[in-house]
Design a protein around this motif. Structure first.
Motif, mmCIF file in Angstrom:
data_model
loop_
_atom_site.group_PDB
_atom_site.id
_atom_site.type_symbol
_atom_site.label_atom_id
_atom_site.label_comp_id
_atom_site.label_asym_id
_atom_site.label_seq_id
_atom_site.Cartn_x
_atom_site.Cartn_y
_atom_site.Cartn_z
ATOM 1 N N GLN A 203 47.266 14.214 48.091
ATOM 2 C CA GLN A 203 47.263 14.307 49.339
ATOM 3 C C GLN A 203 46.642 15.265 50.215
ATOM 4 O O GLN A 203 46.382 15.049 51.479
ATOM 5 N N PHE A 204 46.826 16.248 48.898
ATOM 6 C CA PHE A 204 45.783 17.294 49.767
ATOM 7 C C PHE A 204 44.621 17.548 49.566
ATOM 8 O O PHE A 204 44.666 17.101 48.368
ATOM 9 N N SER A 205 43.905 18.328 50.524
ATOM 10 C CA SER A 205 42.504 18.806 50.053
ATOM 11 C C SER A 205 42.823 20.449 49.168
ATOM 12 O O SER A 205 43.527 20.816 50.562
ATOM 13 N N THR A 206 42.331 20.843 48.800
ATOM 14 C CA THR A 206 42.525 21.921 47.813
ATOM 15 C C THR A 206 41.842 22.716 48.897
ATOM 16 O O THR A 206 43.153 24.530 48.883
ATOM 17 N N MET A 207 41.188 22.752 49.436
ATOM 18 C CA MET A 207 39.964 23.770 50.624
ATOM 19 C C MET A 207 41.860 23.747 51.598
ATOM 20 O O MET A 207 42.579 25.010 52.386
ATOM 21 N N LEU A 208 42.358 22.829 52.484
ATOM 22 C CA LEU A 208 43.571 22.550 53.213
ATOM 23 C C LEU A 208 44.432 23.342 52.341
ATOM 24 O O LEU A 208 45.468 24.862 52.759
ATOM 25 N N ASP A 209 45.113 23.269 51.344
ATOM 26 C CA ASP A 209 46.505 23.648 50.696
ATOM 27 C C ASP A 209 45.996 25.219 50.699
ATOM 28 O O ASP A 209 47.737 25.892 50.623
ATOM 29 N N ARG A 246 35.867 43.506 43.407
ATOM 30 C CA ARG A 246 37.317 44.121 43.618
ATOM 31 C C ARG A 246 37.988 43.584 45.235
ATOM 32 O O ARG A 246 39.102 43.348 45.571
ATOM 33 N N GLN A 247 37.396 44.351 45.865
ATOM 34 C CA GLN A 247 37.938 43.664 47.584
ATOM 35 C C GLN A 247 38.058 42.365 47.740
ATOM 36 O O GLN A 247 39.088 41.988 48.360
ATOM 37 N N PHE A 248 36.754 41.737 47.201
ATOM 38 C CA PHE A 248 37.029 40.235 46.663
ATOM 39 C C PHE A 248 38.270 39.429 46.495
ATOM 40 O O PHE A 248 38.796 38.896 46.878
ATOM 41 N N ALA A 249 38.667 39.892 45.144
ATOM 42 C CA ALA A 249 39.816 39.608 44.170
ATOM 43 C C ALA A 249 41.068 39.243 45.174
ATOM 44 O O ALA A 249 42.089 38.851 45.171
ATOM 45 N N ARG A 250 41.479 41.084 46.140
ATOM 46 C CA ARG A 250 42.494 41.180 46.380
ATOM 47 C C ARG A 250 42.271 40.539 47.304
ATOM 48 O O ARG A 250 43.653 40.058 47.801
ATOM 49 N N GLN A 251 41.404 40.722 48.483
ATOM 50 C CA GLN A 251 41.521 39.619 49.773
ATOM 51 C C GLN A 251 42.310 38.115 49.873
ATOM 52 O O GLN A 251 43.074 37.860 50.438
ATOM 53 N N PHE A 252 40.967 37.355 48.630
ATOM 54 C CA PHE A 252 41.252 36.429 48.430
ATOM 55 C C PHE A 252 42.904 35.606 47.694
ATOM 56 O O PHE A 252 43.443 34.922 47.943
ATOM 57 N N THR A 253 43.058 36.875 46.325
ATOM 58 C CA THR A 253 44.313 36.337 46.549
ATOM 59 C C THR A 253 45.815 36.694 47.822
ATOM 60 O O THR A 253 46.794 34.994 47.823
ATOM 61 N N ALA A 254 45.662 37.942 48.632
ATOM 62 C CA ALA A 254 46.463 37.876 49.155
ATOM 63 C C ALA A 254 46.383 36.510 50.171
ATOM 64 O O ALA A 254 47.379 36.273 51.260
ATOM 65 N N GLU A 255 45.199 35.574 50.496
ATOM 66 C CA GLU A 255 44.827 34.662 52.099
ATOM 67 C C GLU A 255 45.243 33.398 51.148
ATOM 68 O O GLU A 255 45.485 32.356 51.956
ATOM 69 N N THR A 256 45.573 33.436 50.059
ATOM 70 C CA THR A 256 45.360 31.745 49.218
ATOM 71 C C THR A 256 46.786 31.882 48.441
ATOM 72 O O THR A 256 47.547 31.150 48.500
ATOM 73 N N GLU A 258 46.723 32.115 45.723
ATOM 74 C CA GLU A 258 46.099 32.275 44.157
ATOM 75 C C GLU A 258 44.862 33.308 43.416
ATOM 76 O O GLU A 258 44.550 33.875 44.588
ATOM 77 N N THR A 259 44.637 33.133 42.378
ATOM 78 C CA THR A 259 43.565 34.205 41.846
ATOM 79 C C THR A 259 41.993 33.245 41.940
ATOM 80 O O THR A 259 42.131 31.877 42.420
ATOM 81 N N PRO A 260 40.981 33.490 42.374
ATOM 82 C CA PRO A 260 40.055 32.908 42.497
ATOM 83 C C PRO A 260 39.795 32.263 41.100
ATOM 84 O O PRO A 260 39.390 30.861 41.433
ATOM 85 N N ALA A 261 40.245 32.916 39.970
ATOM 86 C CA ALA A 261 39.624 31.840 39.016
ATOM 87 C C ALA A 261 40.555 30.307 39.337
ATOM 88 O O ALA A 261 39.956 29.254 38.900
ATOM 89 N N ARG A 262 41.598 30.511 39.868
ATOM 90 C CA ARG A 262 42.754 29.243 40.223
ATOM 91 C C ARG A 262 42.130 28.527 40.267
ATOM 92 O O ARG A 262 41.972 26.958 40.717
ATOM 93 N N ALA A 263 41.544 28.748 42.510
ATOM 94 C CA ALA A 263 40.890 28.303 43.061
ATOM 95 C C ALA A 263 40.065 27.657 42.479
ATOM 96 O O ALA A 263 40.134 25.793 42.453
ATOM 97 N N ILE A 264 38.611 27.684 41.625
ATOM 98 C CA ILE A 264 37.652 26.765 41.369
ATOM 99 C C ILE A 264 38.480 25.842 40.639
ATOM 100 O O ILE A 264 38.066 24.752 40.498
ATOM 101 N N GLU A 265 39.151 26.837 39.277
ATOM 102 C CA GLU A 265 39.580 25.727 38.966
ATOM 103 C C GLU A 265 40.195 24.034 39.295
ATOM 104 O O GLU A 265 39.945 23.287 39.083
ATOM 105 N N ARG A 266 40.537 24.200 40.548
ATOM 106 C CA ARG A 266 41.456 23.108 41.416
ATOM 107 C C ARG A 266 40.598 22.611 42.186
ATOM 108 O O ARG A 266 40.551 21.548 42.083
ATOM 109 N N LEU A 267 39.431 23.391 42.544
ATOM 110 C CA LEU A 267 38.124 22.637 43.468
ATOM 111 C C LEU A 267 37.538 22.098 42.326
ATOM 112 O O LEU A 267 36.794 20.834 42.768
ATOM 113 N N ARG A 268 37.234 22.024 41.097
ATOM 114 C CA ARG A 268 36.926 21.561 40.114
ATOM 115 C C ARG A 268 37.402 20.409 39.617
ATOM 116 O O ARG A 268 36.697 19.063 38.898
ATOM 117 N N CYS A 269 39.076 20.347 39.206
ATOM 118 C CA CYS A 269 39.714 19.278 39.070
ATOM 119 C C CYS A 269 39.738 18.369 40.420
ATOM 120 O O CYS A 269 39.705 17.310 40.320
#
Length: 321
Positions: A203-209, A246-256, A258-269
């Motif tokens: 029911q959700f898109s990964t981008m919105l979630d 380093r700053q990207f990985a830290r900021q990504f996890t803080a905002e979402t 999730e780690t970047p790797a798990r977020a990309i995995e979700r987008l792909r699935c």
């Protein structure tokens, strides 16, 4: 060779306080099929009393009282803004309970699932409803296997769908079953919606979630969604965001969260699921198109959906066969 045109009675059930869009979306899809694509649907809006029935928006719909006899192919029960609006609808529950056995298929939109449940039609079955109401449906009716993150669920002759626009997805799936893919695609174009989101789709898109704030992280995610076939390392995404890895990985996890790797995995699935469920495309080819190999896609699907790609395809064929 085109499929023969249908001759099927579609009955929509409404009650005081119903949600207008739960009715309007599917009703429009079936009406377009009838009026512009030669599908022989006979469409009625019924209620337990007949006459004008006022919805939650204040707009009243003229309805007919259901005939105690007569053919009905599809019985579709609309919902209300909250489950509480359906609690006092004992007459409507009785109506649904009486008509459903003679319908080829029975369906609900959004909280209409509560009426199907009250009529005893969902016991021992999988079902869905709007994600906000799913825990309450499960609490009230523990015999149901509530799948809270599905757009629609079909089990045998019972179909349930999530909130509002998901009713259009459900209607398009029914029209596809009745009239063929080309007709349902044409109606989707008429409605200016996607042809059909898979019932198993979230029911959700990964981008919105993930809900990153506007800015560099969201831009990097948007880039990733358009380039799933590419190598999407932290370094590459950080380059898109124009900050250090380093700053990207830290900021990504803080905002979402999730780690970047798990977020990309979700987008792909999210990208591969409709193709796994709705096409006969080789799974290896599907995996390659989003930058995965078979083993990585298998692990990702197991982690996110609880089923392997092969099992997801088998389940979809079983539900639509």
């Amino acid at each position: 060779m085109p499929r023969p045109k249908t001759s099927k009675a579609i009955w929509f059930v409404v009650f005081p306080g119903f949600e207008l869009l739960d009715l309007g979306g599917p009703l429009c899809a079936f009406t377009l099929a009838r009026d512009f694509h030669q599908a022989g649907y006979g469409i009625r809006v019924i209620s337990s009393t007949g006459g004008l029935v006022r919805g939650s928006s204040g707009i009243a719909i003229d309805t007919t009282a259901a005939s105690p006899r007569g053919h009905v192919d599809t019985l579709m029960v609309v919902g209300a803004p909250t489950p509480d609006a359906s609690d006092a609808q004992a007459d409507t529950v009785d109506l649904v309970r009486a008509i459903s056995p003679r319908a080829r298929r029975t369906a609900s939109v959004c909280t209409g699932a509560f009426l199907l449940a009250a009529a005893g039609l969902l016991d021992g079955r999988r079902a869905t409803t709007h994600w906000r109401c799913a825990p309450e449906l499960q609490r009230r009716y523990p015999a149901i296997e509530v799948e809270s993150d599905r757009i629609f669920v079909r089990e045998d002759d019972i179909w349930t769908s999530a909130g509002i626009t998901a009713g259009i997805d459900l209607a398009l799936a029914m029209i596809e079953e009745d009239c063929g893919t080309e007709t349902s695609k044409a109606i989707a174009r008429d409605l200016v919606v996607y042809h059909r989101r898979s019932g198993g789709q979230s029911q959700f898109s990964t981008m919105l979630d993930l809900e990153p704030t506007p800015g560099r992280i969201r831009d990097a995610l948007a880039h990733a969604r358009l380039h799933l076939k590419d190598q999407l390392s932290v370094e590459r995404l950080a380059e898109v965001a124009n900050i250090s890895p380093r700053q990207f990985a830290r900021q990504f996890t803080a905002e979402t969260g999730e780690t970047p790797a798990r977020a990309i995995e979700r987008l792909r699935c999210e990208a591969v699921l409709p193709r796994i469920e709705e096409t006969g495309e080789p799974l290896e080819q599907i995996a390659r198109q989003v930058g995965l190999d078979m083993e990585r896609m298998r692990r990702a699907c197991l982690r996110i959906y609880g089923l392997s790609p092969q099992a997801l395809r088998r389940r979809s064929r079983g539900l639509h066969g």
